[in-house]
Write an enzyme that holds these catalytic residues in place. Sequence first.
Site, PDB file in Angstrom:
ATOM      1  N   SER A 134       0.789  -1.152  -0.020  1.00  0.00           N
ATOM      2  CA  SER A 134       0.064  -0.010   0.205  1.00  0.00           C
ATOM      3  C   SER A 134       0.933   1.228  -0.062  1.00  0.00           C
ATOM      4  O   SER A 134       1.998   1.476   0.573  1.00  0.00           O
ATOM      5  CB  SER A 134      -1.044   0.103   1.239  1.00  0.00           C
ATOM      6  OG  SER A 134      -1.727   1.235   1.250  1.00  0.00           O
ATOM      7  N   LYS A 189      -4.252  -7.071   3.711  1.00  0.00           N
ATOM      8  CA  LYS A 189      -4.286  -5.860   2.471  1.00  0.00           C
ATOM      9  C   LYS A 189      -5.669  -5.479   2.100  1.00  0.00           C
ATOM     10  O   LYS A 189      -5.985  -4.470   1.948  1.00  0.00           O
ATOM     11  CB  LYS A 189      -3.094  -6.146   1.281  1.00  0.00           C
ATOM     12  CG  LYS A 189      -3.255  -5.206   0.228  1.00  0.00           C
ATOM     13  CD  LYS A 189      -2.927  -3.603   0.671  1.00  0.00           C
ATOM     14  CE  LYS A 189      -2.881  -2.887  -0.434  1.00  0.00           C
ATOM     15  NZ  LYS A 189      -3.604  -2.669  -1.731  1.00  0.00           N
ATOM     16  N   HIS A 192      -7.176  -3.542   4.875  1.00  0.00           N
ATOM     17  CA  HIS A 192      -6.728  -2.235   4.603  1.00  0.00           C
ATOM     18  C   HIS A 192      -7.385  -1.548   3.581  1.00  0.00           C
ATOM     19  O   HIS A 192      -7.919  -0.278   3.914  1.00  0.00           O
ATOM     20  CB  HIS A 192      -5.273  -2.336   4.264  1.00  0.00           C
ATOM     21  CG  HIS A 192      -4.508  -1.230   3.719  1.00  0.00           C
ATOM     22  ND1 HIS A 192      -5.016  -0.610   2.550  1.00  0.00           N
ATOM     23  CD2 HIS A 192      -3.862  -0.126   4.384  1.00  0.00           C
ATOM     24  CE1 HIS A 192      -4.304   0.597   2.254  1.00  0.00           C
ATOM     25  NE2 HIS A 192      -3.634   0.738   3.453  1.00  0.00           N
ATOM     26  N   ASN A 193      -7.656  -2.224   2.623  1.00  0.00           N
ATOM     27  CA  ASN A 193      -8.254  -1.285   1.519  1.00  0.00           C
ATOM     28  C   ASN A 193     -10.124  -1.346   1.829  1.00  0.00           C
ATOM     29  O   ASN A 193     -10.443  -0.158   1.427  1.00  0.00           O
ATOM     30  CB  ASN A 193      -8.272  -2.230   0.151  1.00  0.00           C
ATOM     31  CG  ASN A 193      -6.892  -1.989  -0.641  1.00  0.00           C
ATOM     32  OD1 ASN A 193      -6.105  -1.743   0.239  1.00  0.00           O
ATOM     33  ND2 ASN A 193      -6.803  -2.282  -1.789  1.00  0.00           N
ATOM     34  N   GLU A 196      -9.719   1.794   4.073  1.00  0.00           N
ATOM     35  CA  GLU A 196      -9.624   2.907   3.024  1.00  0.00           C
ATOM     36  C   GLU A 196     -10.921   3.277   2.373  1.00  0.00           C
ATOM     37  O   GLU A 196     -11.320   4.584   2.440  1.00  0.00           O
ATOM     38  CB  GLU A 196      -8.506   2.495   2.026  1.00  0.00           C
ATOM     39  CG  GLU A 196      -8.295   3.643   1.118  1.00  0.00           C
ATOM     40  CD  GLU A 196      -7.380   3.025  -0.080  1.00  0.00           C
ATOM     41  OE1 GLU A 196      -7.576   3.192  -1.218  1.00  0.00           O
ATOM     42  OE2 GLU A 196      -6.331   2.318   0.449  1.00  0.00           O
ATOM     43  N   TYR A 197     -11.918   2.335   1.869  1.00  0.00           N
ATOM     44  CA  TYR A 197     -13.223   2.870   1.354  1.00  0.00           C
ATOM     45  C   TYR A 197     -13.816   3.774   2.253  1.00  0.00           C
ATOM     46  O   TYR A 197     -14.418   4.619   1.859  1.00  0.00           O
ATOM     47  CB  TYR A 197     -13.839   1.432   1.010  1.00  0.00           C
ATOM     48  CG  TYR A 197     -13.454   0.682  -0.316  1.00  0.00           C
ATOM     49  CD1 TYR A 197     -14.503   1.055  -1.509  1.00  0.00           C
ATOM     50  CD2 TYR A 197     -12.262   0.614  -0.694  1.00  0.00           C
ATOM     51  CE1 TYR A 197     -14.386   0.176  -2.772  1.00  0.00           C
ATOM     52  CE2 TYR A 197     -11.784  -0.110  -1.960  1.00  0.00           C
ATOM     53  CZ  TYR A 197     -12.945  -0.141  -2.829  1.00  0.00           C
ATOM     54  OH  TYR A 197     -12.791  -0.577  -4.098  1.00  0.00           O
TER      55      TYR A 197
END
Length: 487
Positions: A134, A189, A192-193, A196-197
């Site tokens: 990332s 990951k 994590h995303n 992030e959204y």
Amino acid sequence: MYKKSDIGLIGLAVMGENLALNMERNGFKVSVYNRPHIGGENPTDRFMNDRGKNKNFEAFTEILEFVASLESPRKIMMMIRAGKPVDMVIEQLLPLLEPGDIVIDGGNSNYEDTERRELELREKGVFFVGTGISGGEEGALNGPSIMPGGAEEAWPHIKPIFQKIAAKAEDGEPCCTWIGKGGAGHFVKMVHNGIEYGDMQLIAEAYGLMKSLYNMSNDKMSEVFTHWNKGKLDSYLVEITAHILNHRTINGTFLLDEILDTAGQKGTGKWSVISSLEFGVPLNLICTAVYERNISALKDLRLEAAAAYIREHRDHKVSEERIQEMHDSLYASKLVSYAQGFQLLTEASAAKGWNLDLAAIARIWRGGCIIRSVFLNRISDAYVNNPLLRHLLLDEYFKSEIINALPAWKNTVAEAAKSTLPAPAFSSALNYFYSLSSERLSANMLQAQRDYFGAHTFERIDKPRGEFFHENWTGIGGDTKSTNYNV
């Protein structure tokens, strides 16, 4: 004397090219390969004639020569599109590899694909590592957050490279650690995303409310986000939001105002939501963020609906008190986004036997990655102080933060609704908190309905958990019960 390369990298698109430059700058000799494009410029030639020129790279257009150029055990990192392309490249590589060689997938692959590949390559004596990366283009070049998992035998060989090229937190710790076996690296990951959204949607809603509810200018909002980035909301996404707000075109207009309001996505947010359903973890806010991207894409439909339902907005005069309420609402909602993500990590770790170190994961997200935030130190501390912490919002520090922010949070959601303005992520986060902290929910009605029409049984408040009952609600039903199970 000829020195073979320390590592090979396949795929010279944005992330691959910048990772290769990062490795070379940190003292590693790198072999690079990209399959030639039909009818266009060869990506390998383009790289070597431009950013890779006069640097410690060896470039190849044949994969056999590329593999032969690598020091044993060979370490080959793929930075290519997830899915079938990864399997195709692995098929090309396998006949050329030897037992003990290492293949690394640095793309956004589905963790279940990673688990399958790790097992398949292990049978052939090759170690497979699924690595989450990332930080975007800037992070790849200057130091990303790196989340490797899979065949742990590979870690001693790739650790010196990965920890050297990774971002460094303020205390100097590399933002890279071994995550776990199987698909653990890519799962982390993915989560994590997902966070992030949620984070991005919340910031977008704060911007939307300040613009439409308080009629604030871009310059003023940029000042606000800049100020917020010096306190509890200090984070990469808040920082770049301040920059985006005051970025002007060559004509002097604000570029943000000229961007169409339809958002794209590449799938990791969706995978997070799917995984949350599989592991039985409520990911309300992140799910809302994914669906809001979907609804943003329905531009023509939204235009038609907007014409059908004319709304009158209630504008409010902006004040320091209102801005502070927005700050507290964003902060509390962001905490919910991270809490949901870490609960998914907790449940998946237990189900898959990954033994994830949640404190270490929080630490490697402090630098390089998109969701880096100042309160990740507090998240790490929470799991260090209590490795068995069931939920982040039960930590004493975050409990006090939520309680302090709650009045402002409620007011922001209420004012948005009364002013006919959407704030779905703020609202979802608040209602998740209310549901989580409710001693009794209305789910007893749901279970009664299920038993009424389908004999699905129910538990009783005056009996031990795990003991199920069925009621003949109509007086004409039978005593047969439906099999009890949870999805």
